[in-house]
Structure formats: structure tokens, C-alpha cells
Design a protein around this motif. Structure first.
Motif, PDB file in Angstrom:
ATOM      1  N   MET A  81      18.902  -1.305  15.664  1.00 55.97           N
ATOM      2  CA  MET A  81      18.058  -0.803  16.763  1.00 55.97           C
ATOM      3  C   MET A  81      17.920  -1.888  17.833  1.00 55.97           C
ATOM      4  SD  MET A  81      14.165   0.653  16.586  1.00 55.97           S
ATOM      5  CE  MET A  81      14.458   2.388  16.585  1.00 55.97           C
ATOM      6  N   LYS A  82      18.041  -1.448  19.124  1.00 58.07           N
ATOM      7  CA  LYS A  82      17.897  -2.406  20.222  1.00 58.07           C
ATOM      8  C   LYS A  82      16.523  -3.045  20.169  1.00 58.07           C
ATOM      9  CE  LYS A  82      20.369   0.303  23.569  1.00 58.07           C
ATOM     10  NZ  LYS A  82      20.047   1.249  24.609  1.00 58.07           N
ATOM     11  N   GLN A  83      16.410  -4.244  20.745  1.00 65.14           N
ATOM     12  CA  GLN A  83      15.097  -4.889  20.812  1.00 65.14           C
ATOM     13  C   GLN A  83      14.189  -4.059  21.718  1.00 65.14           C
ATOM     14  OE1 GLN A  83      14.583  -7.463  18.948  1.00 65.14           O
ATOM     15  NE2 GLN A  83      12.507  -7.928  19.576  1.00 65.14           N
ATOM     16  N   ARG A  84      13.116  -3.552  21.175  1.00 67.71           N
ATOM     17  CA  ARG A  84      12.190  -2.712  21.939  1.00 67.71           C
ATOM     18  C   ARG A  84      10.800  -3.309  21.895  1.00 67.71           C
ATOM     19  NH1 ARG A  84      14.947   1.122  24.885  1.00 67.71           N
ATOM     20  NH2 ARG A  84      16.297   2.367  23.556  1.00 67.71           N
ATOM     21  N   SER A  85       9.997  -2.981  22.899  1.00 63.98           N
ATOM     22  CA  SER A  85       8.637  -3.522  22.920  1.00 63.98           C
ATOM     23  C   SER A  85       7.786  -2.826  21.863  1.00 63.98           C
ATOM     24  CB  SER A  85       8.018  -3.326  24.306  1.00 63.98           C
ATOM     25  OG  SER A  85       7.718  -1.946  24.475  1.00 63.98           O
ATOM     26  N   PHE A  86       6.713  -3.491  21.497  1.00 62.77           N
ATOM     27  CA  PHE A  86       5.786  -2.933  20.517  1.00 62.77           C
ATOM     28  C   PHE A  86       5.249  -1.595  21.026  1.00 62.77           C
ATOM     29  CE2 PHE A  86       1.428  -2.531  18.872  1.00 62.77           C
ATOM     30  CZ  PHE A  86       1.700  -2.543  17.512  1.00 62.77           C
ATOM     31  N   ALA A  87       4.905  -1.553  22.316  1.00 62.51           N
ATOM     32  CA  ALA A  87       4.329  -0.327  22.889  1.00 62.51           C
ATOM     33  C   ALA A  87       5.330   0.826  22.805  1.00 62.51           C
ATOM     34  CB  ALA A  87       3.922  -0.572  24.345  1.00 62.51           C
ATOM     35  N   TYR A  88       6.621   0.529  23.056  1.00 61.51           N
ATOM     36  CA  TYR A  88       7.642   1.581  22.993  1.00 61.51           C
ATOM     37  C   TYR A  88       7.751   2.127  21.566  1.00 61.51           C
ATOM     38  CZ  TYR A  88      12.226   3.791  22.881  1.00 61.51           C
ATOM     39  OH  TYR A  88      13.238   4.686  22.690  1.00 61.51           O
ATOM     40  N   LEU A  89       7.808   1.208  20.598  1.00 58.65           N
ATOM     41  CA  LEU A  89       7.947   1.638  19.193  1.00 58.65           C
ATOM     42  C   LEU A  89       6.742   2.473  18.760  1.00 58.65           C
ATOM     43  CD1 LEU A  89       9.259  -1.761  17.738  1.00 58.65           C
ATOM     44  CD2 LEU A  89      10.595   0.323  18.095  1.00 58.65           C
ATOM     45  N   GLU A  90       5.569   2.025  19.189  1.00 59.50           N
ATOM     46  CA  GLU A  90       4.356   2.758  18.800  1.00 59.50           C
ATOM     47  C   GLU A  90       4.337   4.153  19.423  1.00 59.50           C
ATOM     48  OE1 GLU A  90       0.541   0.748  17.842  1.00 59.50           O
ATOM     49  OE2 GLU A  90      -0.065   1.669  19.726  1.00 59.50           O
ATOM     50  N   ARG A  91       4.753   4.219  20.679  1.00 60.65           N
ATOM     51  CA  ARG A  91       4.804   5.522  21.372  1.00 60.65           C
ATOM     52  C   ARG A  91       5.755   6.474  20.662  1.00 60.65           C
ATOM     53  NH1 ARG A  91       4.894   3.108  26.261  1.00 60.65           N
ATOM     54  NH2 ARG A  91       7.150   3.327  26.434  1.00 60.65           N
ATOM     55  N   LEU A  92       6.924   5.927  20.283  1.00 67.47           N
ATOM     56  CA  LEU A  92       7.939   6.756  19.624  1.00 67.47           C
ATOM     57  C   LEU A  92       7.444   7.247  18.255  1.00 67.47           C
ATOM     58  CD1 LEU A  92      10.786   7.801  20.071  1.00 67.47           C
ATOM     59  CD2 LEU A  92      11.685   5.703  19.057  1.00 67.47           C
ATOM     60  N   LEU A  93       6.826   6.362  17.506  1.00 66.79           N
ATOM     61  CA  LEU A  93       6.288   6.756  16.198  1.00 66.79           C
ATOM     62  C   LEU A  93       5.203   7.821  16.354  1.00 66.79           C
ATOM     63  CD1 LEU A  93       6.175   3.331  14.382  1.00 66.79           C
ATOM     64  CD2 LEU A  93       7.136   5.405  13.394  1.00 66.79           C
ATOM     65  N   ARG A  94       4.346   7.626  17.332  1.00 69.38           N
ATOM     66  CA  ARG A  94       3.271   8.607  17.551  1.00 69.38           C
ATOM     67  C   ARG A  94       3.860   9.957  17.923  1.00 69.38           C
ATOM     68  NH1 ARG A  94      -1.850   6.010  20.635  1.00 69.38           N
ATOM     69  NH2 ARG A  94      -2.258   8.212  20.845  1.00 69.38           N
ATOM     70  N   LYS A  95       4.883   9.923  18.794  1.00 66.87           N
ATOM     71  CA  LYS A  95       5.483  11.167  19.253  1.00 66.87           C
ATOM     72  C   LYS A  95       6.145  11.918  18.091  1.00 66.87           C
ATOM     73  CE  LYS A  95       8.828  12.749  22.579  1.00 66.87           C
ATOM     74  NZ  LYS A  95      10.115  12.401  23.046  1.00 66.87           N
TER      75      LYS A  95
END
Ligand code: SF4
Length: 254
Positions: free
Chosen positions: A1-15
Motif C-alpha cells: 500500500m502506498k504511503q498514506r496519511s493517517f487521516a486518509y486511512l481513517e477516512r477509508l476505514l470509516r467509509k
């Protein structure tokens, strides 16, 4: 997985978690959801994402994290403190003495894992009934579901997996798997940014070799079919029953 920000990962998990909850109608107004927290990364991500979703959810529901202490883990105190301090949820600890039971009745020539899991599940189910829980949330994710599907096909000759939401055979409990749309890679990437150490499992039993083999097989398949794990997951919800080899007539009953 590409290096992603914490906020991006959290958003994706929530979605993805919110979508699975919606698609399988996992949680309804007023539900009391027992969250099985083993202290490993999957269950910690599950309890965190559920608590974030609850704050913004259009329905009110209660989260009850429960830890079934089998006697094999160490370090649950720090996990409990993290859940209580960062998520504001009280954790219920249930001592199940599974280690002692396995030492007494386990067959030294057989893997104790099946019995251990059955005992753990039994404790969770009876606790859920005692606590008046409407459902039990487990931390299984997309890869667990796909691997189980292949394991059952390859080793037991059955088509089946882990349903994102189902009622137990005795009809007393409902199991939900809100991380059903999340890959283990996404969960790992997010977990590595959380400031919590998972429990350490001090169990002499070896991990399931068949599961590791299937996991490795999927990774190899991905070199030729990049989205193979998603296709396998989609296949579980898109069954062409008439083309299966069921004996005794039309499986659709027509
Ligand atoms: S590895 Fe140990 S703790 Fe894990 S399921 Fe097997 S017996 Fe239980």
C-alpha cells in the motif's frame, strides 16, 4: 500500500466499515453491540472505528468492549487503558481459564486451536446473552473471509465462508463483522499509526499452517490477477446456484 496519511486511512476505514454496516443492516437504533476485543490489531481497529462511527451515526447504539481472557496473553492492561482513555469506553474482562482447560483435556497430538476457539466463542455467546447484547462484533476482515472460503473449498469440499452478519445456529446471538470490506493491509497500515501495543500471545501452539499457505497462494495469484481477493469476496455474494453441482434436483427449488 502506498504511503498514506493517517487521516486518509481513517477516512477509508470509516467509509468501508460504514458501508458494510449499512449493506448488511448490522446495527439498528438502540442496539447494544458487544465488541469482542482480543487485544490484537484487528479488534483494536474495530473498536476504534466503531466508536468514531457512533459519534456521527444517525442512530444511537451502545458499544460494550469485552475481553475474554484465555490465560495466554500478556499486556492487556495497557490495551484496556488505551480503550478507556482514548475511546472513553469501559472494558469488561472475563476470565475464561481456557489455558487450564486445554492443559487438562487437550490431546497433545492434535492442534488445540479448534477447541480453544470453540471455548472462546462459547464464552462470548453466553456473555452476550447475559449482558442483553443485540449483536457481537468480531474483527474479521475481507482477507479472513476470502481465506476461509478457499480453506473450506480446498480442505473440506464445501462452499462457505464467514458471513458479514448472521444469527448463530441456536438462534440466540447475532454475529456481525463490520470490517468485512476492509483488507488486512489497510488495517495494518492504520494500526501502525495508533499509539498502542497489541497484547502478546504466549501460546506454545503453532499458527495454522493451512491458512498461511492459502494467504501466500492469494498473494501469488495477485501477481497475475491484481484484484483477485476482491473478486473472490464478490463471488461470495453473487452465487449462480443453478450452475453448482447440487444433487437431487434444482437447488433453487423450481
Ligand atoms: S494459538 Fe493458542 S491461543 Fe491461539 S487459538 Fe491456538 S491454542 Fe488458542
Amino acid at each position: 500500500m502506498k504511503q498514506r496519511s493517517f487521516a486518509y486511512l481513517e477516512r477509508l476505514l470509516r467509509k468501508k466499515t460504514g458501508q458494510a454496516i449499512h449493506d448488511y443492516r448490522m446495527i439498528e437504533e438502540g442496539d447494544r453491540v458487544m465488541v469482542a476485543v482480543s487485544g490484537g490489531k484487528d479488534s483494536l481497529v474495530l473498536v476504534k472505528i466503531l466508536s468514531l462511527l457512533r459519534r456521527a451515526a444517525p442512530v444511537e447504539y451502545e458499544l460494550m468492549p469485552v475481553y475474554v481472557n484465555s490465560g495466554f496473553d500478556s499486556g492487556f492492561d495497557r490495551v484496556k487503558a488505551w480503550i478507556e482513555d482514548t475511546l472513553g469506553l469501559d472494558v469488561i474482562i472475563h476470565d475464561a481459564y481456557i489455558r487450564e482447560i486445554l492443559d487438562t483435556v487437550g490431546d497433545p497430538d492434535k492442534s488445540p486451536c479448534a477447541l480453544c476457539s470453540r471455548l472462546r466463542r462459547g464464552h462470548l455467546y453466553s456473555l452476550a446473552t447475559q449482558m442483553g447484547a443485540d449483536s457481537i462484533a468480531l474483527g474479521h476482515h475481507l482477507d479472513d473471509i476470502v481465506e476461509t472460503f478457499l480453506l473450506r473449498c480446498f480442505y473440506t469440499g464445501q462452499i462457505g465462508a464467514m458471513a458479514p452478519s448472521r444469527v448463530t445456529d441456536d438462534g440466540k446471538n447475532r454475529i456481525i463483522r463490520p470490517l468485512a470490506y476492509c483488507t488486512s493491509e489497510l488495517i495494518d497500515a492504520y494500526f501502525s499509526r495508533l499509539e498502542v501495543e497489541p497484547v502478546t500471545v504466549e501460546c506454545p501452539a503453532r499458527p495454522d499452517g493451512k491458512r498461511m499457505l492459502v494467504r501466500d497462494y492469494i498473494k501469488r495469484l495477485e501477481r497475475d490477477i491484481p484484484r483477485v481477493r476482491y473478486s473472490l469476496f464478490a463471488a461470495l455474494g453473487n452465487i449462480d446456484a443453478r450452475s453448482l453441482c447440487t444433487k437431487g434436483g434444482d437447488p433453487c427449488g423450481s
